[in-house]
Motif scaffolding. Structure first.
Motif, PDB file in Angstrom:
ATOM      1  N   ARG A  60      37.496  47.699  46.854  1.00  0.00           N
ATOM      2  CA  ARG A  60      36.067  47.524  46.575  1.00  0.00           C
ATOM      3  C   ARG A  60      35.495  48.753  45.868  1.00  0.00           C
ATOM      4  O   ARG A  60      34.609  48.639  45.012  1.00  0.00           O
ATOM      5  N   LYS A  68      35.975  41.555  40.591  1.00  0.00           N
ATOM      6  CA  LYS A  68      35.037  40.539  40.089  1.00  0.00           C
ATOM      7  C   LYS A  68      35.762  39.513  39.233  1.00  0.00           C
ATOM      8  O   LYS A  68      35.505  38.309  39.324  1.00  0.00           O
ATOM      9  N   LEU A  87      32.961  40.220  51.443  1.00  0.00           N
ATOM     10  CA  LEU A  87      32.043  40.406  50.320  1.00  0.00           C
ATOM     11  C   LEU A  87      30.611  40.666  50.774  1.00  0.00           C
ATOM     12  O   LEU A  87      29.888  41.441  50.157  1.00  0.00           O
ATOM     13  N   CYS A 257      29.877  37.352  45.334  1.00  0.00           N
ATOM     14  CA  CYS A 257      30.228  38.663  44.784  1.00  0.00           C
ATOM     15  C   CYS A 257      29.098  39.257  43.944  1.00  0.00           C
ATOM     16  O   CYS A 257      28.871  40.466  43.987  1.00  0.00           O
TER      17      CYS A 257
END
Length: 770
Positions: A60, A68, A87, A257
């Motif tokens: 992340r 993404k 997420l 997201c």
């Protein structure tokens, strides 16, 4: 492993997943429905997403862009539950421990939730059957959130999002993810009762259409096809009610997201793909196209629309600027609404005040008319009362004359009473009746006179309470002035309207004259245009003057009405003060009268006590007289016995006992005379007392006896028996006294007090007193 290979692997796994969903219909509910013969590519995808989940924090932070891209290509079904939680950071939330306690509580939205559960995914196996496991867990999650966030409570569109979460994870985890989505993904603002965030989204989306699809935007404007008519469900349910479930799930992956940005992108991509067809349709056709055609365009898969969505221009700074503009517009609208509401409230209050003043004006006019009518009626009553008073005075004078005549007749009979006291009983009774009637008539005349005086005072008081002639005249002058101003205003308005009509006719004639001049030269055309503009300006000026004059007249009318209402209020206050003073005066008079009444009651009680004491004293004297009479009778009997003994002794002794017998008879006569006197005193003592006229011994019985009163005629038979043997003639003896006259004789002075009728018996006398 390259990114292309990962995308190819994920797309193949998604296609295999979709095939398995179509065959089983329930593969989105449970992870156990996955195919047992996974391919190698799917195994690689699993390994990749497993590594991402295990190393989530590092991925992340360091590889956000690659993450993404992976999410846009699709999250494998078996990893969706854990990836969605990662997420939105929904692991280990404190609200998860409260879930079981929330289910035990009662929510005010339970009926609404039960009603809408059957409408949520009605064709999906997990929610299709009534009271199934899917409907029950959906109800639990929606009920728990309505208790956590009471401001939002329950909104129908949120059930579709919760239903999609329940297809991927247990209800406790779905509840935590939904709470996080509401808090951090702007969904809470969308689902608030005011739905302010939805209006902002519609404003931003419409701007994007206007900027990137201007032809379609103009067509929407021409057809009055507002953005909220087709796009509101896109933002509220993240396309879950508009697109097939696999496509909506892929879009929801990206939403988890990147947030609401994907909704703007996908919505604009859909409009770009269907712009040609939409421009050719009307409003109803466009609605049908959005509901039936567009969902079937995505049956082949979401890759095409997602690829088109990320070719759409999206400027985050511009969206922030639009948000500020929308906030400013809404604040101005709120201020205008507040101002409009305030003006409406003031208008309503002014109307109420005008209605109240009109009612008060009508009430005052009615009171004025009623006062005039009442004054006329009371004047007539006063005239009648004066006539009755004159009649009563005449009757009083007649009664006084009759009384004087009766007194004169009495004085004429007085000399004859001394010389010849022999008058008939009828004459005496006639005189008594005339005197009584004269006194009664005089008393009635005095009572009637007092009643008339009281009535006159009452009428005078009522006259003082009525409005005087000056107030009536002033009100009439105000009314006449208002009517004159109204007539002047109407006349001026008619004149202005006539002027406007004349100008309009002149304008029409001018247009008719200049209708054929368009073929002339440009200079003449310019001159005619200037003349037309001048005529238009004059017309507008006349209309403006008419409106100004009418407005001034209205203002004058309002000021006049205000002045009239102020005068009416002032008069009403004066009347109120007068009434309060009257009430205070009447209260004081009432207190005085109550004090007088108590004093009269006290005096009456004292008089009753005195009368009772006098009655007791008279009874005691009567008892003493009876005892004395008994002793005298006993002495008489003893003397008679002695007389008989003396006779016997005289006969025996042959002596002269005549002298002794004569002495005994004298003693007996004296004793009888004393008895008669005592009985006469007893009869006088038993006479009742009166405040007015009292008549005693007014008739004679058939046996020649005279009774002192009705009570003595019953209680005193012994006295009458003693006088039955002695009848005498009636003798009229005046016994009148008047201390006010010293020049006349004693007998003439006693003329006004009483008349005494005496009957001389053998051993006593009787008298009658008036």
């Amino acid at each position: 492993m390259s990114l292309a290979r990962l995308l190819e692997t994920d797309s193949k796994s998604l296609r295999s997943m979709n095939g398995s969903r179509r065959n089983s219909g329930s593969s989105l509910v449970s992870s156990s429905s996955a195919s047992s013969n996974l391919s190698h590519l799917e195994e690689d995808s699993w390994i990749l997403w497993g590594r991402i989940v295990n190393e989530w924090e590092d991925v992340r932070k360091k590889k956000e862009k690659q993450l993404k891209e992976l999410v846009r290509s699709g999250i494998p079904h078996h990893f969706r539950a854990i990836v969605w939680q990662l997420l939105c950071n929904a692991q280990n939330m404190p609200v998860k421990d409260q879930y079981s306690e929330l289910l035990k509580m009662t929510s005010p939205c339970e009926k609404l939730i039960r009603r809408d559960i059957a409408r949520t995914y009605p064709e999906h196996e997990f929610f299709k059957e009534k009271d199934s496991l899917g409907q029950e867990v959906l109800f639990n999650v929606m009920k728990a959130y309505s208790l956590v966030d009471r401001e939002v409570g329950y909104c129908q569109g949120s059930a579709f999002i919760v239903g999609l979460l329940l297809m991927q994870m247990p209800e406790e985890e779905a509840f935590c993810v939904f709470v996080k989505l509401m808090q951090d993904y702007r969904l809470r603002e969308l689902f608030k009762p005011s739905m302010a965030e939805l209006g902002l989204c519609m404003y931003q989306f419409e701007y994007m259409i206007q900027e990137q699809l201007p032809e379609l935007h103009m067509h929407f404007q021409a057809q009055s096809f507002h953005t909220s008519m087709y796009a509101s469900s896109w933002f509220l349910t993240i396309f879950l009610t508009s697109f097939p479930l696999p496509v909506a799930t892929r879009i929801f992956d990206i939403f988890m997201c990147e947030g609401l940005e994907v909704v703007f992108r996908v919505g604009l991509a859909i409009l770009q793909m269907n712009q040609t067809e939409l421009i050719q349709l009307d409003m109803e056709g466009m609605l049908q196209h959005f509901q039936r055609v567009i969902p079937h365009q995505l049956d082949s898969g979401p890759d095409k629309v997602i690829l088109a969505a990320y070719q759409v221009k999206y400027n985050a700074k511009k969206m922030k600027k639009l948000e500020k503009e929308y906030t400013t517009i809404k604040s101005k609208e709120m201020e205008e609404q507040v101002e409009i509401k305030r003006l409406r409230t003031e208008n309503r209050l002014l109307k109420q005040r005008i209605d109240t003043l009109e009612k008060e004006s009508a009430s005052l006019a009615d009171r004025l008319i009623q006062g005039q009518v009442t004054r006329a009626q009371e004047a007539e009553e006063l005239y009648l009362v004066k006539r009755e008073l004159a009649t009563v005075k005449q009757q009083s004078e007649e009664a006084s004359a009759q009384l004087a005549q009766a007194k004169t007749t009495t004085r004429q009979h007085q000399p004859h009473a001394k010389g010849a006291p022999r008058y008939s009983e009828e004459a005496v009774l006639q005189l008594e009746r005339e005197l009584v009637q004269a006194r009664l008539m005089e008393a009635e005349s005095q009572c009637a006179l007092k009643e008339m005086q009281d009535k006159i005072l009452d009428i005078e008081k009522r006259n003082t309470s009525l409005p005087d002639d000056t107030n009536v005249a002033r009100l009439q002058e105000e009314l006449i002035g208002v009517k004159l101003r109204e007539a002047e205003a109407l006349t001026g308005l008619k004149e202005l309207r006539q002027q406007v009509r004349g100008l309009e006719e002149h304008w029409q004639r001018h247009l008719a004259r200049t209708a054929g001049r368009w073929k002339d030269s440009s200079r003449k055309n310019t001159l005619s245009e200037l003349q037309d503009e001048l005529m238009s300006v004059r017309l507008r000026e006349a209309e403006a003057q008419a409106e100004l004059r009418e407005t001034r007249q209205r203002m004058l009318e309002m000021e006049t009405q205000n002045q009239i209402h102020s005068n009416q209020l002032r008069r009403a206050e004066q009347e109120s003060r007068c009434l309060q003073e009257c009430v205070q005066t009447l209260t004081v008079q009432n207190k005085d009268l109550l004090g007088q009444l108590q004093e009269i009651k006290r005096r009456q009680a004292e008089i009753e006590c005195k009368s009772k004491e006098e009655v007791m004293a008279v009874r005691l004297r009567e008892a003493d007289n009876i005892a004395a009479m008994a002793e005298l009778q006993q002495q008489i009997s003893e003397l008679e016995i002695q007389k008989e003994e003396g006779k016997v002794q005289g006969q025996l002794n042959h002596t002269d006992s005549s002298q002794y017998i004569h002495d005994l008879k004298d003693q007996i006569a004296e004793l009888k005379h004393e008895i008669c006197c005592l009985k006469g005193q007893r009869g006088l003592a038993n006479q009742p007392t009166f405040d007015g006229i009292h008549i005693v011994n007014h008739y004679a019985g058939h046996d020649g006896s005279y009774q002192s009163s009705d009570e003595d005629g019953v209680k005193g038979p012994s006295l009458l028996d003693a006088q039955q043997s002695s009848r005498g003639r009636i003798r009229l003896r005046p016994n009148l006294g008047d201390t006010s006259s010293e020049d006349e004789d004693e007998e003439e002075d006693e003329d006004e007090e009483s008349l005494r009728l005496s009957v001389p018996p053998s051993g006593g006398h009787k008298s009658t007193t008036v």
